[in-house]
Design a protein around this motif. Structure first.
Motif, PDB file in Angstrom:
ATOM      1  N   GLU A  35      23.669  28.053 -26.434  1.00 34.82           N
ATOM      2  CA  GLU A  35      23.357  26.905 -27.294  1.00 34.82           C
ATOM      3  C   GLU A  35      24.607  26.378 -27.986  1.00 34.82           C
ATOM      4  O   GLU A  35      24.823  25.167 -28.059  1.00 34.82           O
ATOM      5  CB  GLU A  35      22.304  27.284 -28.331  1.00 34.82           C
ATOM      6  N   VAL A  36      25.436  27.283 -28.481  1.00 34.29           N
ATOM      7  CA  VAL A  36      26.694  26.874 -29.128  1.00 34.29           C
ATOM      8  C   VAL A  36      27.556  26.103 -28.127  1.00 34.29           C
ATOM      9  O   VAL A  36      28.115  25.049 -28.452  1.00 34.29           O
ATOM     10  CB  VAL A  36      27.455  28.098 -29.677  1.00 34.29           C
ATOM     11  N   ALA A  37      27.663  26.614 -26.916  1.00 35.63           N
ATOM     12  CA  ALA A  37      28.474  25.950 -25.896  1.00 35.63           C
ATOM     13  C   ALA A  37      27.929  24.566 -25.560  1.00 35.63           C
ATOM     14  O   ALA A  37      28.689  23.595 -25.465  1.00 35.63           O
ATOM     15  CB  ALA A  37      28.536  26.814 -24.638  1.00 35.63           C
ATOM     16  N   ALA A  38      26.621  24.474 -25.390  1.00 35.13           N
ATOM     17  CA  ALA A  38      26.015  23.176 -25.065  1.00 35.13           C
ATOM     18  C   ALA A  38      26.265  22.167 -26.181  1.00 35.13           C
ATOM     19  O   ALA A  38      26.620  21.017 -25.912  1.00 35.13           O
ATOM     20  CB  ALA A  38      24.520  23.346 -24.819  1.00 35.13           C
ATOM     21  N   ARG A  39      26.098  22.604 -27.413  1.00 33.77           N
ATOM     22  CA  ARG A  39      26.320  21.695 -28.542  1.00 33.77           C
ATOM     23  C   ARG A  39      27.788  21.280 -28.653  1.00 33.77           C
ATOM     24  O   ARG A  39      28.093  20.119 -28.959  1.00 33.77           O
ATOM     25  CB  ARG A  39      25.862  22.339 -29.842  1.00 33.77           C
ATOM     26  N   ALA A  40      28.693  22.219 -28.411  1.00 38.76           N
ATOM     27  CA  ALA A  40      30.122  21.897 -28.478  1.00 38.76           C
ATOM     28  C   ALA A  40      30.499  20.875 -27.413  1.00 38.76           C
ATOM     29  O   ALA A  40      31.248  19.935 -27.681  1.00 38.76           O
ATOM     30  CB  ALA A  40      30.955  23.166 -28.314  1.00 38.76           C
ATOM     31  N   CYS A  41      29.969  21.049 -26.215  1.00 36.57           N
ATOM     32  CA  CYS A  41      30.292  20.125 -25.128  1.00 36.57           C
ATOM     33  C   CYS A  41      29.730  18.733 -25.385  1.00 36.57           C
ATOM     34  O   CYS A  41      30.378  17.734 -25.072  1.00 36.57           O
ATOM     35  CB  CYS A  41      29.790  20.683 -23.804  1.00 36.57           C
ATOM     36  N   VAL A  42      28.554  18.666 -25.971  1.00 41.45           N
ATOM     37  CA  VAL A  42      27.963  17.363 -26.302  1.00 41.45           C
ATOM     38  C   VAL A  42      28.713  16.712 -27.466  1.00 41.45           C
ATOM     39  O   VAL A  42      29.010  15.522 -27.443  1.00 41.45           O
ATOM     40  CB  VAL A  42      26.461  17.511 -26.636  1.00 41.45           C
ATOM     41  N   ALA A  67      32.908  29.424 -18.564  1.00 40.53           N
ATOM     42  CA  ALA A  67      32.319  28.371 -17.727  1.00 40.53           C
ATOM     43  C   ALA A  67      31.330  27.514 -18.518  1.00 40.53           C
ATOM     44  O   ALA A  67      31.129  26.342 -18.196  1.00 40.53           O
ATOM     45  CB  ALA A  67      31.635  28.986 -16.509  1.00 40.53           C
ATOM     46  N   LEU A  68      30.733  28.082 -19.557  1.00 41.64           N
ATOM     47  CA  LEU A  68      29.792  27.320 -20.387  1.00 41.64           C
ATOM     48  C   LEU A  68      30.471  26.128 -21.062  1.00 41.64           C
ATOM     49  O   LEU A  68      29.824  25.143 -21.407  1.00 41.64           O
ATOM     50  CB  LEU A  68      29.171  28.214 -21.461  1.00 41.64           C
ATOM     51  N   PHE A  69      31.775  26.235 -21.273  1.00 43.40           N
ATOM     52  CA  PHE A  69      32.535  25.193 -21.975  1.00 43.40           C
ATOM     53  C   PHE A  69      33.298  24.290 -21.010  1.00 43.40           C
ATOM     54  O   PHE A  69      34.150  23.513 -21.424  1.00 43.40           O
ATOM     55  CB  PHE A  69      33.512  25.846 -22.964  1.00 43.40           C
ATOM     56  N   GLU A  70      32.983  24.378 -19.737  1.00 40.78           N
ATOM     57  CA  GLU A  70      33.718  23.646 -18.708  1.00 40.78           C
ATOM     58  C   GLU A  70      33.740  22.140 -18.950  1.00 40.78           C
ATOM     59  O   GLU A  70      34.734  21.475 -18.692  1.00 40.78           O
ATOM     60  CB  GLU A  70      33.112  23.949 -17.341  1.00 40.78           C
ATOM     61  N   THR A  71      32.647  21.572 -19.440  1.00 40.57           N
ATOM     62  CA  THR A  71      32.588  20.113 -19.608  1.00 40.57           C
ATOM     63  C   THR A  71      33.200  19.631 -20.928  1.00 40.57           C
ATOM     64  O   THR A  71      33.253  18.419 -21.163  1.00 40.57           O
ATOM     65  CB  THR A  71      31.133  19.607 -19.509  1.00 40.57           C
ATOM     66  N   LYS A  76      41.366  23.496 -24.745  1.00 38.23           N
ATOM     67  CA  LYS A  76      40.606  24.721 -24.983  1.00 38.23           C
ATOM     68  C   LYS A  76      41.578  25.871 -25.218  1.00 38.23           C
ATOM     69  O   LYS A  76      42.486  26.095 -24.407  1.00 38.23           O
ATOM     70  CB  LYS A  76      39.716  25.042 -23.785  1.00 38.23           C
ATOM     71  N   LEU A  77      41.362  26.592 -26.308  1.00 33.22           N
ATOM     72  CA  LEU A  77      42.222  27.725 -26.659  1.00 33.22           C
ATOM     73  C   LEU A  77      41.363  28.967 -26.819  1.00 33.22           C
ATOM     74  O   LEU A  77      40.268  28.911 -27.385  1.00 33.22           O
ATOM     75  CB  LEU A  77      42.968  27.456 -27.972  1.00 33.22           C
TER      76      LEU A  77
END
Length: 82
Positions: A35-42, A67-71, A76-77
């Motif tokens: 969920e954190v990754a999805a929200r960050a990418c959006v 990979a969750l943060f790919e988009t 990215k660090l």
């Protein structure tokens, strides 16, 4: 010379997203990490920083977590917990 380089720098316009200790290697932590990754990418931003115990020491969970943060389009660090 350095003052010229930073003359147009506007820190109020920079968006930095930071997460800490996602623990993606722990099964019960995966839904919240996803969920954190999805929200960050959006949400987007200029920089994403993953800090601490992101996914343990094994390469598989770490690869899956990253990979969750790919988009995420910004820089990215990763600051691992050593």
């Amino acid at each position: 010379m350095a003052s010229r380089r930073w003359r147009h720098y506007n820190p109020s316009a920079m968006r930095i997203l930071v997460t800490s200790d996602l623990h993606y290697d722990v099964l019960r932590s995966r839904p919240s990490a996803q969920e954190v990754a999805a929200r960050a990418c959006v949400a987007g931003g200029d920089v994403l920083v993953l800090v601490g115990d992101t996914a343990g020491a094994e390469p598989g969970p770490m690869k899956d977590c990253l990979a969750l943060f790919e988009t995420f389009k910004g820089l990215k660090l990763l600051v691992p917990d050593i």
